[in-house]
Design a protein around this motif. Structure first.
Motif, PDB file in Angstrom:
ATOM      1  N   ASN A  34     -66.757   1.872 -22.470  1.00 16.91           N
ATOM      2  CA  ASN A  34     -68.163   1.664 -22.794  1.00 16.91           C
ATOM      3  C   ASN A  34     -68.995   1.746 -21.512  1.00 16.91           C
ATOM      4  O   ASN A  34     -68.869   0.890 -20.637  1.00 16.91           O
ATOM      5  N   PRO A  35     -69.865   2.746 -21.361  1.00 18.10           N
ATOM      6  CA  PRO A  35     -70.635   2.882 -20.111  1.00 18.10           C
ATOM      7  C   PRO A  35     -71.694   1.804 -19.926  1.00 18.10           C
ATOM      8  O   PRO A  35     -72.243   1.655 -18.834  1.00 18.10           O
ATOM      9  N   PHE A  36     -71.984   1.042 -20.989  1.00 19.57           N
ATOM     10  CA  PHE A  36     -72.989  -0.009 -20.891  1.00 19.57           C
ATOM     11  C   PHE A  36     -72.430  -1.320 -20.353  1.00 19.57           C
ATOM     12  O   PHE A  36     -73.182  -2.273 -20.128  1.00 19.57           O
ATOM     13  N   ILE A  37     -71.120  -1.400 -20.165  1.00 20.68           N
ATOM     14  CA  ILE A  37     -70.536  -2.573 -19.532  1.00 20.68           C
ATOM     15  C   ILE A  37     -69.963  -2.160 -18.185  1.00 20.68           C
ATOM     16  O   ILE A  37     -69.674  -0.989 -17.951  1.00 20.68           O
ATOM     17  N   PHE A  38     -69.785  -3.138 -17.303  1.00 15.83           N
ATOM     18  CA  PHE A  38     -69.430  -2.790 -15.929  1.00 15.83           C
ATOM     19  C   PHE A  38     -68.445  -3.808 -15.381  1.00 15.83           C
ATOM     20  O   PHE A  38     -68.706  -5.008 -15.433  1.00 15.83           O
ATOM     21  N   SER A  39     -67.319  -3.324 -14.871  1.00 12.76           N
ATOM     22  CA  SER A  39     -66.306  -4.185 -14.273  1.00 12.76           C
ATOM     23  C   SER A  39     -66.000  -5.365 -15.186  1.00 12.76           C
ATOM     24  O   SER A  39     -65.991  -6.524 -14.771  1.00 12.76           O
ATOM     25  N   HIS A  40     -65.758  -5.054 -16.444  1.00 16.95           N
ATOM     26  CA  HIS A  40     -65.628  -6.095 -17.454  1.00 16.95           C
ATOM     27  C   HIS A  40     -64.230  -6.706 -17.474  1.00 16.95           C
ATOM     28  O   HIS A  40     -63.239  -6.057 -17.172  1.00 16.95           O
ATOM     29  N   THR A  41     -64.186  -7.990 -17.852  1.00 17.08           N
ATOM     30  CA  THR A  41     -62.914  -8.680 -18.056  1.00 17.08           C
ATOM     31  C   THR A  41     -62.210  -8.071 -19.260  1.00 17.08           C
ATOM     32  O   THR A  41     -62.850  -7.795 -20.273  1.00 17.08           O
ATOM     33  N   VAL A  42     -60.898  -7.876 -19.165  1.00 22.94           N
ATOM     34  CA  VAL A  42     -60.156  -7.321 -20.296  1.00 22.94           C
ATOM     35  C   VAL A  42     -59.709  -8.453 -21.218  1.00 22.94           C
ATOM     36  O   VAL A  42     -59.619  -9.611 -20.816  1.00 22.94           O
ATOM     37  N   TYR A  43     -59.421  -8.085 -22.464  1.00 25.86           N
ATOM     38  CA  TYR A  43     -59.116  -9.092 -23.468  1.00 25.86           C
ATOM     39  C   TYR A  43     -57.838  -9.862 -23.156  1.00 25.86           C
ATOM     40  O   TYR A  43     -57.665 -11.011 -23.578  1.00 25.86           O
ATOM     41  N   ASP A  44     -56.940  -9.247 -22.406  1.00 28.31           N
ATOM     42  CA  ASP A  44     -55.674  -9.910 -22.109  1.00 28.31           C
ATOM     43  C   ASP A  44     -55.885 -11.184 -21.295  1.00 28.31           C
ATOM     44  O   ASP A  44     -55.009 -12.050 -21.267  1.00 28.31           O
ATOM     45  N   PHE A  45     -57.049 -11.313 -20.665  1.00 31.38           N
ATOM     46  CA  PHE A  45     -57.320 -12.525 -19.907  1.00 31.38           C
ATOM     47  C   PHE A  45     -57.324 -13.754 -20.816  1.00 31.38           C
ATOM     48  O   PHE A  45     -56.931 -14.848 -20.396  1.00 31.38           O
ATOM     49  N   ASN A  46     -57.755 -13.578 -22.068  1.00 34.77           N
ATOM     50  CA  ASN A  46     -57.708 -14.691 -23.024  1.00 34.77           C
ATOM     51  C   ASN A  46     -56.279 -15.167 -23.243  1.00 34.77           C
ATOM     52  O   ASN A  46     -56.036 -16.365 -23.444  1.00 34.77           O
ATOM     53  N   ASN A  47     -55.329 -14.219 -23.208  1.00 36.92           N
ATOM     54  CA  ASN A  47     -53.914 -14.592 -23.355  1.00 36.92           C
ATOM     55  C   ASN A  47     -53.443 -15.427 -22.168  1.00 36.92           C
ATOM     56  O   ASN A  47     -52.639 -16.352 -22.324  1.00 36.92           O
ATOM     57  N   LEU A  48     -53.961 -15.100 -20.979  1.00 37.91           N
ATOM     58  CA  LEU A  48     -53.622 -15.880 -19.790  1.00 37.91           C
ATOM     59  C   LEU A  48     -54.146 -17.309 -19.927  1.00 37.91           C
ATOM     60  O   LEU A  48     -53.432 -18.274 -19.631  1.00 37.91           O
ATOM     61  N   VAL A  49     -55.389 -17.453 -20.388  1.00 36.82           N
ATOM     62  CA  VAL A  49     -55.971 -18.786 -20.570  1.00 36.82           C
ATOM     63  C   VAL A  49     -55.153 -19.574 -21.593  1.00 36.82           C
ATOM     64  O   VAL A  49     -54.883 -20.774 -21.400  1.00 36.82           O
ATOM     65  N   SER A  50     -54.720 -18.909 -22.649  1.00 37.23           N
ATOM     66  CA  SER A  50     -53.896 -19.569 -23.671  1.00 37.23           C
ATOM     67  C   SER A  50     -52.543 -19.994 -23.106  1.00 37.23           C
ATOM     68  O   SER A  50     -52.044 -21.088 -23.402  1.00 37.23           O
ATOM     69  N   ARG A  51     -51.954 -19.143 -22.280  1.00 37.18           N
ATOM     70  CA  ARG A  51     -50.658 -19.466 -21.670  1.00 37.18           C
ATOM     71  C   ARG A  51     -50.788 -20.676 -20.739  1.00 37.18           C
ATOM     72  O   ARG A  51     -49.910 -21.554 -20.735  1.00 37.18           O
ATOM     73  N   ILE A  52     -51.858 -20.726 -19.964  1.00 37.20           N
ATOM     74  CA  ILE A  52     -52.077 -21.883 -19.093  1.00 37.20           C
ATOM     75  C   ILE A  52     -52.242 -23.144 -19.932  1.00 37.20           C
ATOM     76  O   ILE A  52     -51.741 -24.219 -19.578  1.00 37.20           O
ATOM     77  N   GLY A  53     -52.912 -23.011 -21.082  1.00 33.55           N
ATOM     78  CA  GLY A  53     -53.040 -24.146 -21.991  1.00 33.55           C
ATOM     79  C   GLY A  53     -51.692 -24.611 -22.507  1.00 33.55           C
ATOM     80  O   GLY A  53     -51.417 -25.823 -22.580  1.00 33.55           O
ATOM     81  N   ASP A  54     -50.817 -23.660 -22.860  1.00 31.47           N
ATOM     82  CA  ASP A  54     -49.462 -24.014 -23.315  1.00 31.47           C
ATOM     83  C   ASP A  54     -48.699 -24.753 -22.218  1.00 31.47           C
ATOM     84  O   ASP A  54     -47.984 -25.726 -22.490  1.00 31.47           O
ATOM     85  N   CYS A  55     -48.861 -24.255 -20.984  1.00 31.11           N
ATOM     86  CA  CYS A  55     -48.159 -24.876 -19.867  1.00 31.11           C
ATOM     87  C   CYS A  55     -48.646 -26.309 -19.623  1.00 31.11           C
ATOM     88  O   CYS A  55     -47.844 -27.215 -19.357  1.00 31.11           O
ATOM     89  N   SER A  56     -49.958 -26.528 -19.720  1.00 31.43           N
ATOM     90  CA  SER A  56     -50.484 -27.872 -19.477  1.00 31.43           C
ATOM     91  C   SER A  56     -50.001 -28.855 -20.540  1.00 31.43           C
ATOM     92  O   SER A  56     -49.748 -30.025 -20.246  1.00 31.43           O
ATOM     93  N   LYS A  57     -49.853 -28.383 -21.767  1.00 34.45           N
ATOM     94  CA  LYS A  57     -49.386 -29.255 -22.849  1.00 34.45           C
ATOM     95  C   LYS A  57     -47.932 -29.677 -22.644  1.00 34.45           C
ATOM     96  O   LYS A  57     -47.530 -30.765 -23.072  1.00 34.45           O
ATOM     97  N   ASN A  58     -47.161 -28.829 -22.002  1.00 34.46           N
ATOM     98  CA  ASN A  58     -45.741 -29.115 -21.806  1.00 34.46           C
ATOM     99  C   ASN A  58     -45.430 -29.668 -20.414  1.00 34.46           C
ATOM    100  O   ASN A  58     -44.283 -29.993 -20.114  1.00 34.46           O
ATOM    101  N   SER A  59     -46.449 -29.752 -19.573  1.00 30.10           N
ATOM    102  CA  SER A  59     -46.239 -30.244 -18.203  1.00 30.10           C
ATOM    103  C   SER A  59     -46.397 -31.757 -18.141  1.00 30.10           C
ATOM    104  O   SER A  59     -47.194 -32.353 -18.874  1.00 30.10           O
ATOM    105  N   GLU A  60     -45.668 -32.365 -17.239  1.00 27.24           N
ATOM    106  CA  GLU A  60     -45.813 -33.812 -17.023  1.00 27.24           C
ATOM    107  C   GLU A  60     -47.197 -34.163 -16.480  1.00 27.24           C
ATOM    108  O   GLU A  60     -47.653 -35.301 -16.588  1.00 27.24           O
ATOM    109  N   TYR A  61     -47.881 -33.174 -15.909  1.00 32.48           N
ATOM    110  CA  TYR A  61     -49.200 -33.410 -15.324  1.00 32.48           C
ATOM    111  C   TYR A  61     -50.326 -33.282 -16.355  1.00 32.48           C
ATOM    112  O   TYR A  61     -51.455 -33.701 -16.082  1.00 32.48           O
ATOM    113  N   GLY A  62     -50.037 -32.676 -17.505  1.00 31.50           N
ATOM    114  CA  GLY A  62     -51.078 -32.465 -18.498  1.00 31.50           C
ATOM    115  C   GLY A  62     -52.164 -31.545 -17.947  1.00 31.50           C
ATOM    116  O   GLY A  62     -51.869 -30.526 -17.319  1.00 31.50           O
ATOM    117  N   ARG A  63     -53.420 -31.935 -18.171  1.00 27.41           N
ATOM    118  CA  ARG A  63     -54.528 -31.117 -17.680  1.00 27.41           C
ATOM    119  C   ARG A  63     -54.651 -31.141 -16.158  1.00 27.41           C
ATOM    120  O   ARG A  63     -55.384 -30.339 -15.589  1.00 27.41           O
TER     121      ARG A  63
END
Length: 502
Positions: A384-413
């Motif tokens: 899309n030429p109307f967007i520039f240096s845009h974040t890709v959708y896979d970044f949402n998967n990274l945020v979700s993975r970090i959330g999974d890790c925090s739930k299973n970590s002894e440190y939590g958030r």
């Protein structure tokens, strides 16, 4: 009957345009620039204040406005506020632009004012950046409002038009430093009108008090915003020092798009098998301009064309280019497009009117499909030429993975997370703001005790920094996209990974 048909068409177009805006605000992944603005907003909103950064984000109006809106909505903590909430708060400026068109109706024509509203509603560029949490839509409104004040000041100098001119100029300056480009364009357009109409009274001594009022309005707004309403007087000098940063940025070759970058956005361009652009609006604008210069609205058509064209010319000469910079110029193009719509539908003979109405309807449908492709179908796609240096959708998967890790970590958030990258990690600081122990190291820097972090993220250029700093056998690795052609490696300590992946 003709008027009712026309009104029905315009309101259908406006309704469709706001549908695209709502979808884009809800669905599009957070851009890095939006995240930077959101973090500055959050500090102000949460009571840490705002201090103008001459080497960072643009001016303060965005943050104060967003804070005012969120307070009015009953929010008390930035953690309650999503990027979608901030984007939707920008929607008021589309309405203000519509109101500006209607107020300008006595100059461009009432039918033209409504046509301009329709054009802006389904512009590809406006459908995206009207709900982008950056300064652009605020700036576009203020520049058009300034141009209106200047026009009215030329035609009928008064204290009201002078003060309005100063206030809108001050607000525009307090929104973006690139206002000097728009100021120069409006000033040259105003000079052309003054010399054409031979109205030299504005340059006489009698007009000096009015110019003084304009300067006073500018000065008051400038001081209030850049001093953070009296809490940061250094911001006044920083507002001038910022130009060393922005002049350097103007020549940045990393964001070069060629001399026809903006013209391609206004017309058509092909990305793989898909066509993008705002050609229908541009065609109507050209029609509006050439039809108007033959009639009684010649002067205002030339003024609008110069306000837009000179901005585009200056922006095209500069090396640095991004799509959103075009928005303040496109408001004027939409006004001219409205004049084109009015001229085409002003035919008295019913057959000519129906032919014109069919033409406008087809152009509106074509423009809507182009805007739908830009704001909806490809809202986060690098094609899309109307967007520039845009974040890709896979970044949402990274945020979700970090959330999974925090739930299973002894440190939590409070899980310790290290970003070691050679490039900007945005929008991570905003999206991961609920994790207090996230650290960011850039430009070949690295924490001394890297092995204490449960999660370590690196880009390819920073991989060499990890050698000898961690025991690779103690980590599991996954890969996630951040931006186009930029992959981050996420290392998870094995003891934690076993819990996450079981």
């Amino acid at each position: 009957m003709k008027r009712l048909v026309y009104i029905a068409l315009i309101f259908s177009v406006i309704f469709a345009g706001f549908g695209l805006r709502d979808y884009n605000a809800s669905t599009r992944i957070t851009h890095g620039d939006e995240a930077e603005q959101a973090v500055v907003f959050a500090k102000l909103f949460d009571g840490d204040g705002y201090f103008y950064n001459p080497n960072g984000q643009h001016g303060p109006t965005l943050y104060y406005f967003a804070a005012l809106v969120q307070k009015a909505l009953g929010k008390s903590d930035s953690s309650e506020i999503s990027i979608g909430d901030l984007r939707r708060s920008m929607g008021i400026f589309s309405l203000l632009i519509f109101i500006s068109f209607l107020l300008f109706g006595r100059e461009i024509g009432r039918g033209a004012a409504w046509g301009a509203c329709g054009a802006f509603a389904i512009s590809s560029l406006a459908s995206i950046y009207s709900v982008y949490f950056v300064q652009e839509i605020i700036f576009a409104f203020l520049i058009f409002a300034l141009s209106m004040s200047v026009w009215f000041f030329i035609k009928n100098p008064s204290a009201i038009s002078a003060v309005s001119m100063g206030i809108f100029a001050g607000l525009a300056q307090a929104t973006k430093e690139t206002s000097i480009i728009a100021f120069a364009s409006i000033a040259l357009a105003a000079c052309a009108e003054i010399f054409t109409s031979r109205n030299f009274s504005l340059l006489s001594r009698k007009s000096m008090p009015l110019w003084g009022l304009a300067f006073f309005g500018f000065f008051i707004v400038f001081v209030l915003f850049f001093s953070s309403f009296g809490f940061n007087w250094r911001g006044l000098s920083d507002a001038f020092f910022s130009y060393s940063h922005y002049f350097e940025k103007a020549g940045n070759k990393d964001f070069s798009g060629g001399p026809f970058f903006y013209l391609k956005l206004l017309f058509l361009q092909k990305r793989e098998a898909f066509i993008f652009g705002d050609l229908p609006i541009s065609l109507l604008a050209l029609a509006g301009f050439f039809l108007a210069i033959k009639g009684k609205r010649r002067n205002i058509a030339i003024y609008l064309a110069l306000c837009s064209g000179l901005q585009i010319l200056i922006l095209s000469v500069l090396t640095y280019k991004t799509p959103w910079l075009l928005l303040s110029a496109e408001v004027f193009i939409c006004a001219l497009a409205g004049m084109g719509v009015q001229a085409i539908l002003s035919q008295k003979k019913i057959l000519y009117f129906l032919g014109g109405f069919l033409t406008i309807s087809l152009l509106a449908f074509w423009q809507y499909k182009l805007a739908e492709r830009a704001a909806k179908t490809f809202h986060s796609d690098s094609r899309n030429p109307f967007i520039f240096s845009h974040t890709v959708y896979d970044f949402n998967n990274l945020v979700s993975r970090i959330g999974d890790c925090s739930k299973n970590s002894e440190y939590g958030r409070e899980i310790p997370i290290a970003f070691v990258t050679s490039v900007s990690p945005w929008p991570a600081p905003w999206e991961l703001r609920k994790y207090p122990n996230v650290g960011y190291w850039m430009k070949n820097s690295i924490p001394e005790t890297l092995d204490v972090f449960e999660l370590i993220l690196t880009d390819p250029a920073s991989e060499k920094l990890l050698k000898g700093k961690i025991d690779e056998d103690k980590y599991e690795s996954e890969f996630f996209g951040l931006r186009e052609n930029l992959i981050l490696t996420l290392r998870i300590k094995k003891s934690l990974a076993e819990k996450v992946f079981k």
